[in-house]
Design an enzyme around this catalytic site. Structure first.
Site, PDB file in Angstrom:
ATOM      1  N   TYR A  96       0.857  -1.197   0.000  1.00 46.66           N
ATOM      2  CA  TYR A  96       0.000   0.000   0.000  1.00 46.66           C
ATOM      3  C   TYR A  96       0.884   1.235   0.000  1.00 46.66           C
ATOM      4  CZ  TYR A  96      -5.086   0.202   0.459  1.00 46.66           C
ATOM      5  OH  TYR A  96      -6.426   0.257   0.199  1.00 46.66           O
ATOM      6  N   GLU A 110      -0.296   4.883  -0.479  1.00 44.78           N
ATOM      7  CA  GLU A 110      -1.054   6.130  -0.656  1.00 44.78           C
ATOM      8  C   GLU A 110      -0.133   7.328  -0.484  1.00 44.78           C
ATOM      9  OE1 GLU A 110      -4.304   6.073   2.044  1.00 44.78           O
ATOM     10  OE2 GLU A 110      -5.566   4.879   0.731  1.00 44.78           O
ATOM     11  N   ASP A 137      -6.582  13.835 -25.048  1.00 42.54           N
ATOM     12  CA  ASP A 137      -6.725  12.444 -24.626  1.00 42.54           C
ATOM     13  C   ASP A 137      -6.154  11.582 -25.748  1.00 42.54           C
ATOM     14  OD1 ASP A 137      -7.473   9.868 -24.034  1.00 42.54           O
ATOM     15  OD2 ASP A 137      -9.543  10.345 -23.520  1.00 42.54           O
ATOM     16  N   THR A 163      -4.020   6.012 -21.821  1.00 40.20           N
ATOM     17  CA  THR A 163      -3.860   4.692 -21.226  1.00 40.20           C
ATOM     18  C   THR A 163      -2.426   4.256 -21.512  1.00 40.20           C
ATOM     19  OG1 THR A 163      -4.712   3.726 -23.260  1.00 40.20           O
ATOM     20  CG2 THR A 163      -6.262   3.987 -21.435  1.00 40.20           C
ATOM     21  N   LYS A 223      -2.394   0.453 -24.912  1.00 44.74           N
ATOM     22  CA  LYS A 223      -2.777   0.367 -26.322  1.00 44.74           C
ATOM     23  C   LYS A 223      -1.497   0.412 -27.176  1.00 44.74           C
ATOM     24  CE  LYS A 223      -7.416   2.295 -25.623  1.00 44.74           C
ATOM     25  NZ  LYS A 223      -7.446   2.871 -24.261  1.00 44.74           N
ATOM     26  N   ARG A 268      -2.235  -2.592 -18.284  1.00 42.94           N
ATOM     27  CA  ARG A 268      -3.491  -1.839 -18.307  1.00 42.94           C
ATOM     28  C   ARG A 268      -3.453  -0.781 -17.211  1.00 42.94           C
ATOM     29  NH1 ARG A 268      -6.363  -4.463 -21.915  1.00 42.94           N
ATOM     30  NH2 ARG A 268      -8.144  -3.081 -21.619  1.00 42.94           N
TER      31      ARG A 268
END
Length: 445
Positions: A46, A48, A213, A240, A243, A249
């Protein structure tokens, strides 16, 4: 794998991928190194918050791996997570010529939402490309959460036979609606927008942030086969990473501006966008980052920095152009008349009197994966639209070249023709399988 059921499904999916070809333009195949990082022990951690770049003047890989800096995390044990996230950030900045990168978004949709949240207030206007003309769901489709929070207005294509955007309409809408964000981006558009004209339009609106984008074409930008919006004065680029960029991903936000301390709320200015966006990602719209995915992003960015990635991007476009040409020879009506990038949108209803859903099923039966897709001003519903969408990132990764596109186009047409002939589909499936097995997955090498 101990779980025999999931293990069996993984093996079956591996077999499916080996024995067929991926033509969905938003999908690709990752290397064994990217896959290994995605499945690494970083999944246990974790983290954060953010690592710190304070005091770091050199951004080489060795320096980032050696330096241990103060961080702004809410959990201990962050020595290695800080290093790998700083490495991913630095490599992303080098790839795109950005001042800062946030590598934590879990997806492109979340990256876009974080940008909206950073710059806009509830009810503010955002100008984006119409979904029906090639835009993305997150650019204002009524079914999305974003559309319930912000006021989206749209622009579209002037001529679907060429793919030209109606820039006069875009400017008129921008001057009338005074958007806080002008988005250039798309999910089913095969031409290259005029970034210079769009930037000029956006700068006529006071307080308008220019956002691109580039989820579909990020790898082509890195490979020099598509314009970089930053070269035309854009403030933010979202993408992303899975692609054409050929990573795991996930999402990525790149910005121009001054990098500040995300623990302190800055004034809302374009110069402060890096800090505003960092605060919007965490704690604004996400909790803990996926450190195993960030590690895999760092690996993929490193691969994209190699000279051979430019050759890959060049081949993606060569293959797409040849595939489009071969499809047109076989009677396919292509939206915009062809392609300048990795993507092709074909109107199969106009071409052959079959809807996109029927075509998708038949083509999938022979081992080629693509997706049904609406065409501009489509009169058919989304689940059985007039078009199919396909592209060349995945098959180029497998090693296919321009000459192979002749066979791919013929198989697509043959599957549509034989959609009610099980015996013929089975024969075509055997041909595709034999051909596909000659091109190993990158993770098999």
């Amino acid at each position: 794998m101990v779980d025999e059921f999931v293990g069996k499904l993984i093996e079956e999916e591996l077999q499916r991928q080996r024995e067929g070809l991926e033509l969905i333009p938003s999908e690709n195949y990752v290397t064994a190194d990217v896959m290994a990082a995605t499945g690494s022990v970083f999944t246990n951690k974790y983290s954060e918050g953010y690592p710190s770049f304070e005091g770091l003047t050199e951004y080489g890989d060795e320096k980032l791996a050696e330096e241990v800096l103060a961080d702004r995390r809410y959990y201990g044990g962050q020595v290695n997570t800080n290093r790998v996230e700083r490495l991913a950030i630095a490599r992303a900045c080098r790839l795109f010529g950005a001042d800062h990168a946030n590598v934590q978004p879990h997806s492109g949709a979340q990256a876009n939402m974080a940008v909206y949240n950073a710059w806009c207030e509830e009810g503010d206007t955002i100008l984006g490309m119409d979904l029906g003309h090639g835009g993305h769901l997150t650019h204002g489709a009524p079914v999305t959460q974003a559309a319930k929070v912000y006021n989206f207005v749209r622009y579209g294509q002037k001529d679907i036979t060429t793919g030209e955007i109606d820039y006069d309409e875009l400017e008129a809408v921008a001057l009338k609606e005074q958007p806080k964000i002008l988005i250039v981006g798309y999910s089913a558009y095969s031409r290259i927008p005029n970034f210079k004209r769009m930037a000029e339009i956006g700068r006529k609106v006071e307080g308008c942030m220019l956002m691109a984008d580039m989820a579909h074409v990020a790898g082509l930008i890195v490979g020099g086969m598509h314009p970089n919006p930053f070269d035309y004065g854009f403030d933010v680029v979202t993408t992303t990473t899975h692609k054409t960029l050929r990573g795991p991903r996930g999402g990525l936000i790149l910005t121009k501006g001054v990098v500040g301390n995300p623990m302190r709320k800055p004034e809302k200015t374009l110069e402060n966008l890096p800090t505003l966006i960092d605060r919007s990602v965490f704690p604004g719209t996400q909790g803990g980052p996926l450190m195993h995915v960030i590690a895999a992003k760092a690996v993929a960015f490193g691969e994209a920095l190699r000279p051979e990635f430019r050759e890959y991007a060049k081949q993606v476009v060569k293959n797409a152009k040849r595939l489009a040409d071969e499809m047109q020879k076989l009677g396919f009506v292509l939206i915009s008349g062809g392609t300048d990038n990795h993507l092709i949108l074909a109107d199969v209803m106009k071409s052959f009197g079959v809807n996109g859903a029927e075509a998708e099923v038949a083509i999938d039966e022979i081992g080629l994966s693509l997706n049904k897709n609406s065409v501009p001003d489509d009169e058919l519903p989304p689940f059985r639209p007039s078009g199919i969408r396909l592209g060349t990132p995945g098959i180029t990764t497998r090693g296919l070249k321009e000459g192979d596109m002749v066979k791919v186009a013929q198989w697509i047409k043959a599957a549509i023709d034989a959609r009610e002939d099980d015996a013929e589909l089975k024969k075509l499936r055997a041909e595709v399988k034999e051909f596909s097995l000659r091109f190993p997955l990158p993770s098999d090498k």
